[in-house]
Design a protein around this motif. Structure first.
Motif, PDB file in Angstrom:
ATOM      1  N   ALA A   1      12.338   6.000   7.414  1.00 60.77           N
ATOM      2  CA  ALA A   1      13.888   5.702   7.039  1.00 60.77           C
ATOM      3  C   ALA A   1      14.771   7.418   6.963  1.00 60.77           C
ATOM      4  CB  ALA A   1      13.821   5.289   5.393  1.00 60.77           C
ATOM      5  N   ASN A   2      13.790   8.211   6.676  1.00 65.94           N
ATOM      6  CA  ASN A   2      14.542   9.805   6.903  1.00 65.94           C
ATOM      7  C   ASN A   2      14.750   9.889   8.174  1.00 65.94           C
ATOM      8  OD1 ASN A   2      14.153  10.050   4.056  1.00 65.94           O
ATOM      9  ND2 ASN A   2      12.319  11.107   4.266  1.00 65.94           N
ATOM     10  N   ALA A   3      13.861   9.651   9.192  1.00 63.44           N
ATOM     11  CA  ALA A   3      14.485   9.931  10.537  1.00 63.44           C
ATOM     12  C   ALA A   3      15.570   9.065  11.219  1.00 63.44           C
ATOM     13  CB  ALA A   3      13.079   9.473  11.423  1.00 63.44           C
ATOM     14  N   GLU A   4      15.637   7.929  10.684  1.00 66.91           N
ATOM     15  CA  GLU A   4      16.800   7.142  11.041  1.00 66.91           C
ATOM     16  C   GLU A   4      18.060   7.365  10.185  1.00 66.91           C
ATOM     17  OE1 GLU A   4      15.605   3.009  11.138  1.00 66.91           O
ATOM     18  OE2 GLU A   4      14.047   3.409  12.654  1.00 66.91           O
TER      19      GLU A   4
ATOM     20  N   ASP B   1       7.690  12.791  -3.882  1.00 69.98           N
ATOM     21  CA  ASP B   1       8.909  13.581  -4.300  1.00 69.98           C
ATOM     22  C   ASP B   1       9.557  14.392  -3.133  1.00 69.98           C
ATOM     23  OD1 ASP B   1       7.931  12.628  -6.588  1.00 69.98           O
ATOM     24  OD2 ASP B   1       8.604  14.302  -8.036  1.00 69.98           O
ATOM     25  N   PRO B   2       8.764  15.294  -2.502  1.00 70.74           N
ATOM     26  CA  PRO B   2       9.323  16.140  -1.271  1.00 70.74           C
ATOM     27  C   PRO B   2       9.913  15.095  -0.202  1.00 70.74           C
ATOM     28  CG  PRO B   2       6.845  16.525  -1.424  1.00 70.74           C
ATOM     29  CD  PRO B   2       7.295  15.616  -2.891  1.00 70.74           C
ATOM     30  N   LEU B   3       9.140  14.260   0.077  1.00 70.64           N
ATOM     31  CA  LEU B   3       9.579  13.159   1.018  1.00 70.64           C
ATOM     32  C   LEU B   3      11.008  12.582   0.929  1.00 70.64           C
ATOM     33  CD1 LEU B   3       6.893  10.855   2.358  1.00 70.64           C
ATOM     34  CD2 LEU B   3       8.146  12.302   3.502  1.00 70.64           C
ATOM     35  N   LEU B   4      11.291  12.225  -0.436  1.00 75.93           N
ATOM     36  CA  LEU B   4      12.477  11.718  -0.970  1.00 75.93           C
ATOM     37  C   LEU B   4      13.515  12.894  -1.123  1.00 75.93           C
ATOM     38  CD1 LEU B   4      11.214   9.029  -3.606  1.00 75.93           C
ATOM     39  CD2 LEU B   4      12.267   8.669  -1.113  1.00 75.93           C
ATOM     40  N   GLY B   5      13.091  13.971  -1.134  1.00 77.78           N
ATOM     41  CA  GLY B   5      14.158  15.369  -1.405  1.00 77.78           C
ATOM     42  C   GLY B   5      14.408  15.299  -2.785  1.00 77.78           C
ATOM     43  N   LEU B   6      13.752  15.130  -3.811  1.00 79.19           N
ATOM     44  CA  LEU B   6      13.955  14.991  -4.960  1.00 79.19           C
ATOM     45  C   LEU B   6      13.943  16.502  -5.543  1.00 79.19           C
ATOM     46  CD1 LEU B   6      12.206  11.959  -6.594  1.00 79.19           C
ATOM     47  CD2 LEU B   6      14.368  12.329  -5.705  1.00 79.19           C
TER      48      LEU B   6
ATOM     49  N   ASP C   1       0.919  -1.261  -0.031  1.00 80.04           N
ATOM     50  CA  ASP C   1       0.095   0.042   0.064  1.00 80.04           C
ATOM     51  C   ASP C   1       0.792   1.092   0.099  1.00 80.04           C
ATOM     52  OD1 ASP C   1      -3.277   0.485   1.194  1.00 80.04           O
ATOM     53  OD2 ASP C   1      -1.631   2.010   1.126  1.00 80.04           O
ATOM     54  N   GLU C   2       0.515   2.321  -0.489  1.00 77.88           N
ATOM     55  CA  GLU C   2       1.367   3.518  -0.845  1.00 77.88           C
ATOM     56  C   GLU C   2       1.303   4.237   0.326  1.00 77.88           C
ATOM     57  OE1 GLU C   2      -1.718   3.324  -2.351  1.00 77.88           O
ATOM     58  OE2 GLU C   2      -2.399   5.358  -2.650  1.00 77.88           O
ATOM     59  N   VAL C   3       0.361   4.297   1.429  1.00 77.28           N
ATOM     60  CA  VAL C   3       0.237   4.734   2.832  1.00 77.28           C
ATOM     61  C   VAL C   3       1.564   4.146   3.509  1.00 77.28           C
ATOM     62  CG1 VAL C   3      -1.027   5.201   4.640  1.00 77.28           C
ATOM     63  CG2 VAL C   3      -2.076   5.219   2.611  1.00 77.28           C
ATOM     64  N   ASP C   4       1.507   2.831   3.559  1.00 80.06           N
ATOM     65  CA  ASP C   4       2.748   2.061   4.179  1.00 80.06           C
ATOM     66  C   ASP C   4       4.142   2.406   3.750  1.00 80.06           C
ATOM     67  OD1 ASP C   4       0.691   0.801   5.534  1.00 80.06           O
ATOM     68  OD2 ASP C   4       0.917  -1.194   4.299  1.00 80.06           O
ATOM     69  N   LEU C   5       4.111   2.689   2.403  1.00 82.39           N
ATOM     70  CA  LEU C   5       5.196   2.929   1.669  1.00 82.39           C
ATOM     71  C   LEU C   5       5.609   4.463   2.329  1.00 82.39           C
ATOM     72  CD1 LEU C   5       7.412   2.567  -0.947  1.00 82.39           C
ATOM     73  CD2 LEU C   5       5.807   4.229  -1.758  1.00 82.39           C
ATOM     74  N   MET C   6       4.781   5.454   2.184  1.00 83.02           N
ATOM     75  CA  MET C   6       5.111   6.804   2.936  1.00 83.02           C
ATOM     76  C   MET C   6       5.653   6.675   4.221  1.00 83.02           C
ATOM     77  SD  MET C   6       3.884   8.967  -0.094  1.00 83.02           S
ATOM     78  CE  MET C   6       3.208  10.290   0.370  1.00 83.02           C
ATOM     79  N   ASP C   7       4.810   6.032   5.103  1.00 83.12           N
ATOM     80  CA  ASP C   7       5.184   6.013   6.231  1.00 83.12           C
ATOM     81  C   ASP C   7       6.695   5.385   6.577  1.00 83.12           C
ATOM     82  OD1 ASP C   7       2.862   7.047   7.247  1.00 83.12           O
ATOM     83  OD2 ASP C   7       1.852   5.090   7.613  1.00 83.12           O
TER      84      ASP C   7
END
Lengths: 429, 172
Positions: free
Chosen positions: B25-28, B45-50, B14-20
């Motif tokens: 991963a970003n926090a760690e 995109d913004p989550l991955l910092g692209l 699910d993409e919601v699981d993916l985003m979470d």
């Protein structure tokens, strides 16, 4: 999907004293300008009545296209607008004052107060002797002008009331079966063909028939697109104003971005129609068609080229990038310029034909042939808008905004039971 | 031959699981090599910092080249190379040039952007693109780590904690 449910904020707009005063001052400037115009005018008050027609049809068009776009969104299952669609419902309520304003003008044309020279076809003597005017008289006559104005604007207002009352009733009595929305989905698509045909007919007789000998099949589309772009500009500016006052905090950059896209796209659409009309007439080079552009390019060159520069070049380059559609500064700049640009566009549609008619009737021309030679001397208010035209514009915008804000204040800013409200809250482009 | 990379990747349903998971991963501070989804996911995109793609800037340049090619080309042909009078119009008839100028602008921008995109992505006719897992084009959402950046043990526990349905390794 569906994992996030956001609470929609329901708030009411209330008129502040400062806003009311500002709008009243604007209306005052308008009344003052119109009074002054009346006094410095020629015998037939051509400048006054062309200004009246120019501004009244411009704001009528804005409220009509607001209703039209609202119905388009409902028909197309477009959910992103739900948060702020009450703005368009409120804009459409201006169709009642528009009915009065355009009805008043139609009555003036009908009774021909004094020597009314706004429309060449309204002059009985010209129609008798002029073959073209005579041939067009089944459509271009005073009876039909009055009748169609009242019937068409009246019909528009009826639909505006209908959409508005369904939307407001939905707040109180909305059900999970979305009864109201289903009703809207009957009324909205019913309005679209009516809007398409009736707006074309009304534009022909209000505006195109000022150049009574000339016609273009592109004209209704072209000036209709002009109305539409003006409506998008008005929406953007009013929405940004309301946001700056703390309302509509849930309307995000994403919604603004999409409105910016509409401004960008429909500016190009307008240019496409403008050019299609121009190029076909230029290519065919038929004398009775080219006259329309010849007079505008020779006697109104500043407006003619400014029209394209402001309404095409400017929004095309300013709004091309993603970021400029999302930044308040660049978007406001483009919206203000383009709104003014389309007001100039209507000025250029209306003034040359009316001035020509006025000259012709004043010199007892027999309709055609005797007038081709020589340019008319420069006149402020005809060849370029003067302060009085700007003042009249401010006045009409003040009246439009006053009616709009009063209608907006009567109901919550956001329809809480609209089936698309969650989609609109999570809009992302 | 290009050098290969050892990947360890997890598949989510699910993409919601993916985003979470990406937020974790970003926090760690785990370096995500790439994320694959079967359809565009809003807010990824913004989550991955692209960074914003520069493809549209290239598109503008290609379009501009198309505009100039058409307009200057027709100007040269109809005024210098082979002047012809059409319907009594002047040789340099700008309104008649506009439709073709418009068409070539669109054509240059479109073809230019497609070719650029193919080159940047290493795609082309006959090129066999290697994928981590066929199901990322169907119904799975994938986060991939480069084993030289994130060690296998950390990646495994990350995937387990964030609810990945499957964890695999592959060398491409």
């Amino acid at each position: 999907m569906g994992a996030t449910h956001t609470q929609v904020k329901i708030e009411n707009f209330s008129m502040t004293k400062g806003l009311t005063t500002t709008l009243m001052v604007m209306i005052g400037i308008g009344v003052f300008s119109m009074g002054w115009t009346w006094m410095v005018d020629d015998e037939a008050h051509t400048r006054f009545w062309t200004n009246f027609l120019h501004n009244a049809s411009f704001v009528t068009g804005i409220s009509f296209t607001a209703l039209f776009f609202l119905c388009v969104c409902i028909t197309a299952w477009a959910g992103w607008v739900s948060l702020f669609k009450r703005m368009w419902e409120a804009m459409a309520q201006f169709l009642l004052p528009a009915f009065v304003l355009m009805g008043l003008l139609a009555l003036v044309v009908y009774f021909g107060l004094g020597h009314n020279t706004l429309y060449h076809w309204a002059d009985a003597k010209s129609v008798e002797t002029d073959k073209i005017l005579n041939g067009k008289s089944p459509f271009l006559n005073k009876n039909w002008y009055l009748f169609a104005t009242l019937i068409i604007v009246g019909t528009w207002y009826f639909f505006a009331r209908k959409m508005r009352s369904l939307s407001i009733d939905e707040d109180a009595n909305g059900t999970m079966e979305f009864k109201h929305h289903h009703k809207m989905r009957v009324w909205a698509p019913a309005f679209l063909p009516i809007a398409g045909f009736s707006s074309a007919a009304i534009i022909w007789q209000w505006i195109m028939s000022l150049d009574a000998h000339w016609y273009s099949t592109m004209f209704a589309w072209y000036s209709g697109a002009s109305w539409f772009v003006s409506m998008i500009c008005t929406t953007i500016l009013v929405l940004l104003y309301l946001k700056s006052r703390g309302y509509y905090s849930q309307v995000s950059d994403e919604h603004i971005h999409d409105l910016g896209k509409f401004l960008f796209a429909f500016s190009i659409f307008w240019t496409y129609l403008w050019f299609s009309q121009f190029m076909l007439i230029w290519y065919a080079n038929v004398g009775e068609e080219t006259g329309y552009f010849l007079i505008r390019m020779q006697e109104y060159p500043v407006l003619f080229w400014a029209n394209l520069a402001i309404n095409f070049i400017l929004p095309f380059f300013v709004l091309m990038r993603n970021s400029t559609k999302r930044k308040i500064g660049s978007l406001t700049f483009a919206a203000v310029m383009v709104l003014f640009g389309h007001w100039l566009d209507f000025f250029l549609m209306i003034k040359p034909g009316a001035l020509h008619t006025a000259h012709e009737l004043a010199h007892h021309g027999d309709g055609h042939g005797a007038h081709a030679e020589g340019a008319h001397a420069f006149m402020t208010g005809f060849h370029l808008p003067g302060f009085l035209e700007i003042g009249t514009f401010i006045g009409f915008m003040g009246l439009f905004l006053l009616v709009f804000f009063m209608a907006l204040a009567k109901a919550p800013l956001t329809p809480k039971n609209d089936p698309y409200i969650q989609e609109s809250l999570h809009h992302h482009v | 031959m290009a050098k290969t990379t050892d990947y360890i990747y997890g598949l989510y349903d699910d993409e919601v699981d993916l985003m979470d998971a990406i937020k974790v991963a970003n926090a760690e501070h785990l370096e995500i090599r790439d994320v694959f989804t079967p359809f565009p996911v809003h807010g990824l995109d913004p989550l991955l910092g692209l960074e914003e793609s520069r493809l549209h800037i290239a598109g503008f340049v290609y379009g501009g080249i198309g505009t100039l090619t058409a307009f200057l080309g027709m100007t040269w042909i109809f005024t210098k190379d082979w002047p012809i009078i059409f319907g009594g119009k002047p040789y340099w008839s700008v309104p008649a040039f506009i439709p073709i100028t418009f068409e070539l602008t669109v054509l240059f921008a479109a073809i230019g952007m497609v070719v650029s995109f193919y080159i940047v992505c290493g795609m082309g006719p006959g090129v066999q693109e290697k994928t981590l897992d066929d199901r990322i084009t169907d119904d799975k959402f994938c986060i991939a780590f480069d084993k030289s950046q994130v060690d296998e043990h950390t990646a495994n526990s990350f995937f387990k904690n964030t609810g990945a349905g499957e964890i695999n390794s592959k060398t491409l």
